[in-house]
Design a protein around this motif. Structure first.
Motif, PDB file in Angstrom:
ATOM      1  N   PRO A 159       0.915  -1.012  -0.400  1.00 48.84           N
ATOM      2  CA  PRO A 159       0.126  -0.229   0.952  1.00 48.84           C
ATOM      3  C   PRO A 159       1.253   1.357  -0.208  1.00 48.84           C
ATOM      4  N   ALA A 160       1.658   1.522  -1.163  1.00 54.25           N
ATOM      5  CA  ALA A 160       2.729   2.365  -1.431  1.00 54.25           C
ATOM      6  C   ALA A 160       1.890   4.516  -1.521  1.00 54.25           C
ATOM      7  N   ARG A 161       0.565   3.827  -1.341  1.00 49.58           N
ATOM      8  CA  ARG A 161       0.201   5.633  -1.635  1.00 49.58           C
ATOM      9  C   ARG A 161      -0.288   6.626   0.267  1.00 49.58           C
ATOM     10  N   LEU A 162       0.671   7.129   0.514  1.00 49.00           N
ATOM     11  CA  LEU A 162       0.792   8.022   1.548  1.00 49.00           C
ATOM     12  C   LEU A 162      -0.007   9.343   1.308  1.00 49.00           C
ATOM     13  N   PHE A 163      -0.323   9.917   2.325  1.00 52.60           N
ATOM     14  CA  PHE A 163      -0.692  11.348   2.299  1.00 52.60           C
ATOM     15  C   PHE A 163      -0.246  12.132   3.817  1.00 52.60           C
ATOM     16  N   GLY A 164       0.788  12.928   4.226  1.00 55.67           N
ATOM     17  CA  GLY A 164       1.530  13.492   4.980  1.00 55.67           C
ATOM     18  C   GLY A 164       0.748  14.965   4.755  1.00 55.67           C
TER      19      GLY A 164
ATOM     20  N   GLY B 174       0.435  22.092   5.011  1.00 58.16           N
ATOM     21  CA  GLY B 174       0.478  21.935   3.818  1.00 58.16           C
ATOM     22  C   GLY B 174       0.179  20.358   3.579  1.00 58.16           C
ATOM     23  N   VAL B 175      -0.956  19.534   2.768  1.00 56.18           N
ATOM     24  CA  VAL B 175      -0.681  18.540   2.716  1.00 56.18           C
ATOM     25  C   VAL B 175      -0.467  17.966   1.152  1.00 56.18           C
ATOM     26  N   LEU B 176       0.095  16.983   1.000  1.00 55.35           N
ATOM     27  CA  LEU B 176       0.721  16.604   0.042  1.00 55.35           C
ATOM     28  C   LEU B 176       0.847  14.189  -0.358  1.00 55.35           C
ATOM     29  N   GLU B 177       0.872  14.088  -1.351  1.00 53.89           N
ATOM     30  CA  GLU B 177       0.646  12.950  -1.685  1.00 53.89           C
ATOM     31  C   GLU B 177       2.071  12.095  -1.707  1.00 53.89           C
TER      32      GLU B 177
ATOM     33  N   LEU C  25       6.646  12.614  -4.876  1.00 54.33           N
ATOM     34  CA  LEU C  25       5.547  13.953  -4.466  1.00 54.33           C
ATOM     35  C   LEU C  25       4.945  14.753  -4.893  1.00 54.33           C
ATOM     36  N   LYS C  26       4.019  15.119  -4.825  1.00 56.64           N
ATOM     37  CA  LYS C  26       2.462  15.858  -5.166  1.00 56.64           C
ATOM     38  C   LYS C  26       2.217  16.819  -4.009  1.00 56.64           C
ATOM     39  N   PRO C  27       2.736  17.831  -4.066  1.00 54.04           N
ATOM     40  CA  PRO C  27       3.097  18.936  -4.876  1.00 54.04           C
ATOM     41  C   PRO C  27       4.620  18.780  -4.167  1.00 54.04           C
ATOM     42  N   ALA C  28       5.691  19.126  -5.255  1.00 50.63           N
ATOM     43  CA  ALA C  28       7.098  19.193  -4.635  1.00 50.63           C
ATOM     44  C   ALA C  28       7.857  19.842  -4.267  1.00 50.63           C
ATOM     45  N   LYS C  29       7.421  20.747  -5.743  1.00 54.06           N
ATOM     46  CA  LYS C  29       8.220  22.215  -5.617  1.00 54.06           C
ATOM     47  C   LYS C  29       9.163  22.777  -4.817  1.00 54.06           C
TER      48      LYS C  29
ATOM     49  N   GLY D  80      15.725  18.117   4.337  1.00 53.46           N
ATOM     50  CA  GLY D  80      16.198  18.061   6.161  1.00 53.46           C
ATOM     51  C   GLY D  80      14.194  18.070   6.024  1.00 53.46           C
ATOM     52  N   GLN D  81      13.333  18.495   5.323  1.00 58.79           N
ATOM     53  CA  GLN D  81      12.255  19.215   5.973  1.00 58.79           C
ATOM     54  C   GLN D  81      11.136  17.767   5.981  1.00 58.79           C
ATOM     55  N   LYS D  82      10.760  17.884   7.058  1.00 58.10           N
ATOM     56  CA  LYS D  82       9.687  16.566   8.031  1.00 58.10           C
ATOM     57  C   LYS D  82       8.345  16.290   7.042  1.00 58.10           C
ATOM     58  N   LEU D  83       7.876  15.203   6.812  1.00 54.70           N
ATOM     59  CA  LEU D  83       6.552  15.319   6.262  1.00 54.70           C
ATOM     60  C   LEU D  83       6.113  14.421   7.613  1.00 54.70           C
ATOM     61  N   TYR D  84       5.058  14.277   8.065  1.00 63.79           N
ATOM     62  CA  TYR D  84       3.883  13.789   9.025  1.00 63.79           C
ATOM     63  C   TYR D  84       2.956  12.932   8.170  1.00 63.79           C
ATOM     64  N   ILE D  85       2.817  11.851   8.517  1.00 65.63           N
ATOM     65  CA  ILE D  85       1.497  10.875   8.182  1.00 65.63           C
ATOM     66  C   ILE D  85       1.141  10.236   9.239  1.00 65.63           C
TER      67      ILE D  85
END
Length: 343
Positions: A67-72, A78-81, A97-101, A106-111
């Motif tokens: 199940p490789a699709r995560l939302f963080g 800001g939400v990203l896939e 990652l989207k959006p990834a621009k 060093g940035q962290k994403l929380y899921i």
């Protein structure tokens, strides 16, 4: 041999793209294609047993889809896939990652509701993919199973009620991000009947990647750079298949991923080699098949490398005519579509 991309196009009404898996699995339609006589029959998938002969070897890709699709979300909310593409080591994955621009190293994403999974961006690759290092408690697979969704192809717009419907009933191991979809039609009961008829079932493994959906963007198909996928042919599988080939018995591949694994592992004497390796094999008309004698497959996208593969297995003009008849008879196409047996 045609190498022009436009020669692999066909018209497909949108309503024929399968959005939901058939219930039961083996009640999907089956088009039986005799490539020598250029004849077709319309059946159901459970009829496949009538076209398999005692002594045949049925080779399936027993990879597991994760199940490789995560939302963080970011610190800012800001939400990203996040789509896991390839494992680099125990806790590090190459991702889309989207959006990834605006993301910086060093940035962290929380899921997860309680931030059960935290990904730190550690690298931005040349192709735009990102590398995330994850921290979590417990086993990664268990965390992923709880938080992740199945990575359905972009043309499937309906949500999936049960994860295992995008998984074959015989999946054993692996980290595929797409299902080997020809195998979705089999039930355990049908596989038991096939074995009872004297057909040997063999497991090989190929990690199905996102490249399977990547469109060909060069008008001359020979300029297309094929994606790379990892495969494994076990020792026992190679031994049984080589013995069958020597005795003139058929090797029936379940799906194009099984074909890619088998045809990527042949030595100069035409023998199948047991190994784990990466392949970027590109099979298009003119290719001479060395192992595969018959093929169970779904109906593939226009202008796709998979349509080129089945055209190589039969011939392009006849295969496009077959696809035209599939449209006329309202077969369902792509991952949750109906099946074809070519022999």
């Amino acid at each position: 041999m045609s190498t022009m991309l436009s020669d692999y196009d066909y018209h497909l009404p949108e309503e024929l793209i399968g959005q939901k898996p058939r219930e039961p699995r083996d009640h999907s339609k089956l088009m039986v294609v005799n490539k020598e006589k250029e004849e077709i029959e319309h059946k159901h998938f459970y009829d496949i047993i009538d076209y398999l002969n005692e002594g045949d070897i049925l080779v399936r890709n027993s990879t597991k889809v994760i199940p490789a699709r995560l939302f963080g979300h970011k610190d800012t909310g800001g939400v990203l896939e996040i789509l896991l593409i390839k494992r680099i080591d125990l806790n590090t994955w190459e991702c889309l990652l989207k959006p990834a621009k605006k993301l910086k190293v060093g940035q962290k994403l929380y899921i997860g509701h309680n931030n059960e999974l935290i990904g730190e961006l550690i690298e931005i690759k040349d192709d735009g993919n990102r590398v995330l290092k994850f921290t979590y408690e417990g086993a990664f697979e268990e965390v992923l199973d709880k938080l992740g969704k199945m990575p359905l192809p972009p043309y499937i717009v309906e949500s999936l009620s049960e994860k295992e419907r995008y998984q074959t009933v015989y999946a054993i191991k692996g980290e595929s991000v797409a299902a080997p979809t020809a195998g979705l039609h089999f039930t355990k009961e049908l596989l038991e009947k096939i074995e009872k008829k004297g057909i040997k079932i063999i497991d090989v493994f190929l990690e199905v990647g996102l490249g399977t959906f990547r469109p060909v963007q060069t008008e001359n198909v020979l300029d297309h750079k094929m994606h790379e996928e990892h495969f494994e042919i076990p020792e026992e599988a190679a031994k049984i298949i080589n013995e069958a080939k020597t005795q003139g018995r058929r090797v029936v591949a379940v799906g194009t991923t099984s074909v890619r694994a088998l045809e990527s592992s042949v030595d100069e004497n035409g023998k199948l080699v047991a190994q784990g390796n990466d392949t970027h094999i590109f099979i298009y008309p003119g290719y001479k098949f060395k192992i595969v004698d018959a093929l169970i497959t779904n109906f593939h996208l226009p202008k796709s490398t998979l349509l080129m593969l089945v055209s190589a297995f039969s011939n392009r003009e006849f295969m496009l005519d077959v696809y035209k008849k599939a449209v006329e008879n309202e077969y369902h196409f792509f991952s949750f579509g109906d099946a074809m047996f070519i022999y």
